[in-house]
Design an enzyme around this catalytic site. Structure first.
Site, PDB file in Angstrom:
ATOM      1  N   LYS A  22      -5.963 -11.371  10.887  1.00 39.60           N
ATOM      2  CA  LYS A  22      -6.307 -11.542   9.468  1.00 39.60           C
ATOM      3  C   LYS A  22      -5.163 -11.077   8.563  1.00 39.60           C
ATOM      4  O   LYS A  22      -4.757 -11.786   7.647  1.00 39.60           O
ATOM      5  CB  LYS A  22      -7.570 -10.735   9.136  1.00 39.60           C
ATOM      6  N   ASN A  23      -4.653  -9.875   8.845  1.00 39.91           N
ATOM      7  CA  ASN A  23      -3.672  -9.293   7.925  1.00 39.91           C
ATOM      8  C   ASN A  23      -2.278  -9.901   8.065  1.00 39.91           C
ATOM      9  O   ASN A  23      -1.386  -9.588   7.284  1.00 39.91           O
ATOM     10  CB  ASN A  23      -3.634  -7.769   8.082  1.00 39.91           C
ATOM     11  N   ARG A  94      -8.756  -7.917  -2.147  1.00 41.36           N
ATOM     12  CA  ARG A  94      -7.558  -7.290  -2.740  1.00 41.36           C
ATOM     13  C   ARG A  94      -6.263  -7.981  -2.342  1.00 41.36           C
ATOM     14  O   ARG A  94      -5.288  -7.951  -3.082  1.00 41.36           O
ATOM     15  CB  ARG A  94      -7.474  -5.841  -2.278  1.00 41.36           C
ATOM     16  N   CYS A 118     -11.331   0.333  -4.368  1.00 49.33           N
ATOM     17  CA  CYS A 118     -12.311  -0.261  -3.456  1.00 49.33           C
ATOM     18  C   CYS A 118     -12.922   0.849  -2.631  1.00 49.33           C
ATOM     19  O   CYS A 118     -12.594   2.020  -2.821  1.00 49.33           O
ATOM     20  CB  CYS A 118     -11.688  -1.346  -2.592  1.00 49.33           C
ATOM     21  N   ARG A 123      -6.235   2.744  -4.156  1.00 47.69           N
ATOM     22  CA  ARG A 123      -5.333   1.652  -3.790  1.00 47.69           C
ATOM     23  C   ARG A 123      -4.589   1.029  -4.984  1.00 47.69           C
ATOM     24  O   ARG A 123      -4.787  -0.143  -5.311  1.00 47.69           O
ATOM     25  CB  ARG A 123      -6.101   0.586  -3.004  1.00 47.69           C
ATOM     26  N   ASP A 307      -6.658   1.233  10.313  1.00 45.90           N
ATOM     27  CA  ASP A 307      -7.674   0.204  10.570  1.00 45.90           C
ATOM     28  C   ASP A 307      -8.360   0.379  11.930  1.00 45.90           C
ATOM     29  O   ASP A 307      -9.272  -0.384  12.261  1.00 45.90           O
ATOM     30  CB  ASP A 307      -7.054  -1.201  10.472  1.00 45.90           C
ATOM     31  N   ILE A 329      -3.763   7.722   5.278  1.00 39.53           N
ATOM     32  CA  ILE A 329      -3.368   6.534   4.495  1.00 39.53           C
ATOM     33  C   ILE A 329      -4.294   6.330   3.287  1.00 39.53           C
ATOM     34  O   ILE A 329      -3.829   6.113   2.175  1.00 39.53           O
ATOM     35  CB  ILE A 329      -3.358   5.255   5.372  1.00 39.53           C
ATOM     36  N   ARG A 399     -15.734 -10.754   7.074  1.00 36.54           N
ATOM     37  CA  ARG A 399     -14.441 -10.828   6.375  1.00 36.54           C
ATOM     38  C   ARG A 399     -13.288 -10.738   7.361  1.00 36.54           C
ATOM     39  O   ARG A 399     -12.205 -11.248   7.073  1.00 36.54           O
ATOM     40  CB  ARG A 399     -14.314  -9.670   5.369  1.00 36.54           C
TER      41      ARG A 399
HETATM   42  C1  EPZ Z   1      -2.839  -3.338   4.235  1.00 39.17           C
HETATM   43  O1  EPZ Z   1      -3.346  -2.965   2.972  1.00 39.17           O
HETATM   44  C2  EPZ Z   1      -3.980  -3.955   5.001  1.00 39.17           C
HETATM   45  N1  EPZ Z   1      -4.463  -5.125   4.302  1.00 39.17           N
HETATM   46  C3  EPZ Z   1      -5.083  -2.935   5.197  1.00 39.17           C
HETATM   47  O2  EPZ Z   1      -6.092  -3.535   5.974  1.00 39.17           O
HETATM   48  C4  EPZ Z   1      -4.520  -1.718   5.923  1.00 39.17           C
HETATM   49  O3  EPZ Z   1      -5.510  -0.725   6.034  1.00 39.17           O
HETATM   50  C5  EPZ Z   1      -3.315  -1.158   5.169  1.00 39.17           C
HETATM   51  O4  EPZ Z   1      -2.335  -2.220   4.952  1.00 39.17           O
HETATM   52  C6  EPZ Z   1      -2.619  -0.012   5.872  1.00 39.17           C
HETATM   53  O5  EPZ Z   1      -2.213  -0.413   7.146  1.00 39.17           O
HETATM   54  C7  EPZ Z   1      -3.840  -6.287   4.467  1.00 39.17           C
HETATM   55  O6  EPZ Z   1      -2.857  -6.408   5.175  1.00 39.17           O
HETATM   56  C8  EPZ Z   1      -4.403  -7.471   3.759  1.00 39.17           C
HETATM   57  P1  EPZ Z   1      -0.631  -0.347   1.819  1.00 39.17           P
HETATM   58  P2  EPZ Z   1      -2.383  -2.597   1.770  1.00 39.17           P
HETATM   59  O7  EPZ Z   1      -0.025  -0.908   0.588  1.00 39.17           O
HETATM   60  O8  EPZ Z   1      -1.198  -3.487   1.817  1.00 39.17           O
HETATM   61  C9  EPZ Z   1      -0.668   3.339  -1.253  1.00 39.17           C
HETATM   62  C10 EPZ Z   1      -8.370  -3.954   6.652  1.00 39.17           C
HETATM   63  O9  EPZ Z   1      -9.429  -3.355   6.956  1.00 39.17           O
HETATM   64  N2  EPZ Z   1      -0.054   2.414  -2.230  1.00 39.17           N
HETATM   65  O10 EPZ Z   1       0.209  -0.242   3.038  1.00 39.17           O
HETATM   66  O11 EPZ Z   1      -3.193  -2.570   0.538  1.00 39.17           O
HETATM   67  C11 EPZ Z   1      -2.094   2.939  -0.897  1.00 39.17           C
HETATM   68  O12 EPZ Z   1      -3.025   3.387  -1.841  1.00 39.17           O
HETATM   69  C12 EPZ Z   1      -7.449  -3.334   5.654  1.00 39.17           C
HETATM   70  O13 EPZ Z   1      -8.021  -5.036   7.134  1.00 39.17           O
HETATM   71  C13 EPZ Z   1       0.323   2.887  -3.476  1.00 39.17           C
HETATM   72  O14 EPZ Z   1       0.170   4.064  -3.777  1.00 39.17           O
HETATM   73  O15 EPZ Z   1      -1.972  -1.121   2.167  1.00 39.17           O
HETATM   74  C14 EPZ Z   1      -2.254   3.571   0.468  1.00 39.17           C
HETATM   75  O16 EPZ Z   1      -2.540   4.926   0.318  1.00 39.17           O
HETATM   76  C15 EPZ Z   1      -8.007  -2.528   4.586  1.00 39.17           C
HETATM   77  N3  EPZ Z   1       0.864   2.011  -4.370  1.00 39.17           N
HETATM   78  C16 EPZ Z   1      -0.845   3.437   1.073  1.00 39.17           C
HETATM   79  O17 EPZ Z   1       0.041   3.232  -0.041  1.00 39.17           O
HETATM   80  C17 EPZ Z   1       1.068   0.691  -4.056  1.00 39.17           C
HETATM   81  O18 EPZ Z   1       1.565  -0.060  -4.905  1.00 39.17           O
HETATM   82  C18 EPZ Z   1      -0.664   2.272   2.056  1.00 39.17           C
HETATM   83  O19 EPZ Z   1      -1.206   1.091   1.484  1.00 39.17           O
HETATM   84  C19 EPZ Z   1       0.682   0.218  -2.782  1.00 39.17           C
HETATM   85  C20 EPZ Z   1       0.126   1.097  -1.884  1.00 39.17           C
END
Ligand code: EPZ
Length: 420
Positions: A22-23, A94, A118, A123, A307, A329, A399
């Protein structure tokens, strides 16, 4: 709303085919917006989220159509006619934020609803926005929307992320592919889904080096062309079914599963008493003797994935001894804990960590979860619990897991979907 009923106790044996990730599929679909030609993506999982992404892309004017007879192969591309990603779609998923980079790169403007918080945390998307600003975009936040504009092409820049972000790395990769000049993404995320996106962009004509490392260099080109690309298998689905084999004391052959994408999951499961070996077509997973408590801490790839945290916690909840599971995370990703405790688990949360004391037996109960991975962890718990478990709010599962109940039932689980 559909529910899933499980009667626990059956060991799982047999073969499960791992779906496309998916991701990986979601950003790859948005990469299709970068070309007037067609990107043909195969092994796209049939999920609510990939459908939502299809819907979003179509309303931007991008064509998304099945290619041939296989519903998992999509042909994506074309002219962008609408640069607004509306709240009604973004609030459902998202990952919609991933259209921001492609829209700006292709058309010089984008209006994308802010995703908001969320169930698993706040996030923010500040890293996406700061990176695009460094590339010359002018960004304003107005009435819950991100309004972004750039005169001419985005400009290459050196962007140093304060922390690795999967989504920000993906958005900026796509923006940089069509930018003027060289972009360097430092402290970039290294998840296999990012390498998959890079490989696809390269097939479309992008110039990228450092793929798979935390320093990715992109030399922008004026246009990208069509290509064919196969989505990588889902490492989280693989890890989840590995936990299903382990927790039920069975043995599963996970065809398509890739050891090299599992990172710390293999090591941690091995220490806990689960054997994972490579076969010519995938991975064989079986529990050796008993399960024992082993600590895990979530980290960016190749560390233990957030995840997989909920699913691993279920395994630990019936292991011998105690374990400490730490989530670094997301700040609110323990919502499965109260539900697991209702099923007889002994888990105490202290800040970012959960102490899991293994119990002999879980017991079935009606449960529900507020996110995808938490929901599947409750399914895993149901597979070993005594009696009947009803998992409510199955739309979370839909999802991100393709026919999870059919795949488990084919290996001996007593599980069925109750339409509602
Ligand atoms: C991706 O989310 C995945 N989603 C998530 O999958 C996964 O949990 C996550 O990466 C971590 O591996 C998809 O790929 C569609 P991040 P993403 O930006 O990109 C902070 C699932 O169940 N951050 O790597 O949103 C954030 O809050 C899910 O399939 C900022 O502060 O994750 C988090 O603490 C849910 N500012 C950390 O970084 C930003 O601009 C990592 O988030 C962006 C992120």
């Amino acid at each position: 709303m559909d529910r899933i009923r499980i009667r626990g106790g059956n060991p799982l044996n047999g073969e499960i085919h791992i779906s496309g990730a998916k991701n990986a599929a979601l950003p790859l679909m948005t990469a299709g917006m970068l070309t007037d030609e067609r990107l043909v993506l195969s092994r796209v999982p049939l999920l609510a989220d990939t459908q939502t992404m299809g819907e979003l892309l179509r309303q931007h004017g991008t064509e998304v159509a099945p290619s041939g007879n296989d519903p998992r192969t999509l042909s994506i591309g074309g002219v962008i006619t609408n640069t607004e990603a509306p709240y009604d779609i973004v609030r459902k998923m998202r990952a919609s934020i991933l259209v921001l980079g492609p829209l700006l790169a292709r058309t010089g403007e984008a209006r994308v609803s802010l995703p908001g918080g969320c169930a698993i945390g706040t996030r923010p998307v500040d890293l996406h926005l700061k990176g695009l600003e460094q590339m010359g975009a002018v960004i304003e936040l107005d009435a819950g929307y991100i309004n972004a504009k750039v005169k001419g092409r985005l400009k290459g820049a050196t962007i140093v992320f304060p922390m690795p972000s999967v989504g920000a790395t993906e958005n900026l990769l796509m923006a940089a592919a069509l930018a003027d000049g060289r972009t360097v993404l430092a402290n970039a995320a290294r998840e296999p889904e990012i390498s998959d996106l890079c490989d696809c962009l390269v097939a479309m004509g992008a110039q990228i080096t450092g793929i798979g490392t935390d320093k990715i260099t992109i030399d922008g080109v004026e246009r990208l062309h069509g290509a064919e690309h196969e989505v990588i298998p889902d490492r989280i689905e693989t890890g989840t079914f590995a936990c299903a084999a382990a927790i039920t004391g069975g043995a599963l052959h996970l065809t398509g599963g890739r050891m090299d994408h599992l990172g710390a999951v293999v090591r941690t499961l091995a220490e806990a008493g689960v054997e994972i070996t490579e076969t010519p077509t995938g991975l064989m997973v079986k529990r050796l003797n008993g399960l024992h408590g082993v600590d895990a801490i979530t980290e960016p790839y190749p560390g233990f994935p957030t995840d997989m945290q909920a699913q691993y916690m279920v395994l630990m909840s019936v292991a011998e001894g105690a374990s400490l599971v730490t989530e670094t995370i997301f700040e609110n990703r323990f919502m499965h804990v109260p539900e697991l405790n209702r099923m007889g688990a002994n888990i105490n949360v202290h800040g970012k960590s959960a102490i899991v004391r293994g119990v002999k037996q879980l017991s079935g109960a009606p449960v529900m979860a507020t996110d995808l991975r938490a929901s599947v962890s409750l399914v895993l718990a149901g597979l070993v619990a005594k009696g009947e478990t009803i998992v409510n709010r199955v739309y979370h599962l839909d999802r991100g897991f393709e026919h999870v109940e059919r795949k488990l039932a084919a290996c001996g689980a007593d599980i069925e979907r109750i339409p509602g």
